[in-house]
Design a protein around this motif. Structure first.
Motif: not given
Length: 118
Positions: A67, A71-75, A110, A114, A117-118
């Protein structure tokens, strides 16, 4: 930890035969959210070579999904692969086939990250 048999379909109008790989795989998630998937080739009595497949060989390989702080939307992704596709393929055929299969891998990765993480 699991044993995984992975198959790929034939490619290039069946010039490349279907492949199969048998690996021992470990998946681990760390407290900071980093996910590790690591694998290597293994022989397993429940996964003998199948007819109509060429047995490939994965050397130790895997990926880290880290992580990005704040920036929670980026890895960040670190991958390492070394695969022997087996059989008698000219290197030019391997070089033209492998990028497409890796692209598919990253697309599936990807989606998997995702979903986790959900």
């Amino acid at each position: 930890v699991s044993v995984c048999r992975t198959t790929t379909p034939s490619a290039f109008m069946r010039i490349i035969s279907p492949r199969e790989f048998v690996d021992v795989v470990v998946i681990k998630q760390y407290e900071d959210g980093t996910m590790l998937s690591a694998a290597t080739n293994v022989e397993h009595p429940l996964c003998p070579p199948q007819p109509n497949f060429v047995r490939g060989f994965n050397y130790p390989c895997g990926c880290f999904c880290v992580p990005v702080p704040g920036e929670p939307e980026r890895t960040e992704l670190l991958t390492f692969f070394q695969t022997d596709l087996g059989g008698y393929l000219p290197q030019t055929v391997v070089d033209s086939f492998f990028p497409a299969s890796i692209s598919g891998f990253y697309s599936n990765l990807t989606k998997a990250v995702k979903a986790l993480k959900a």
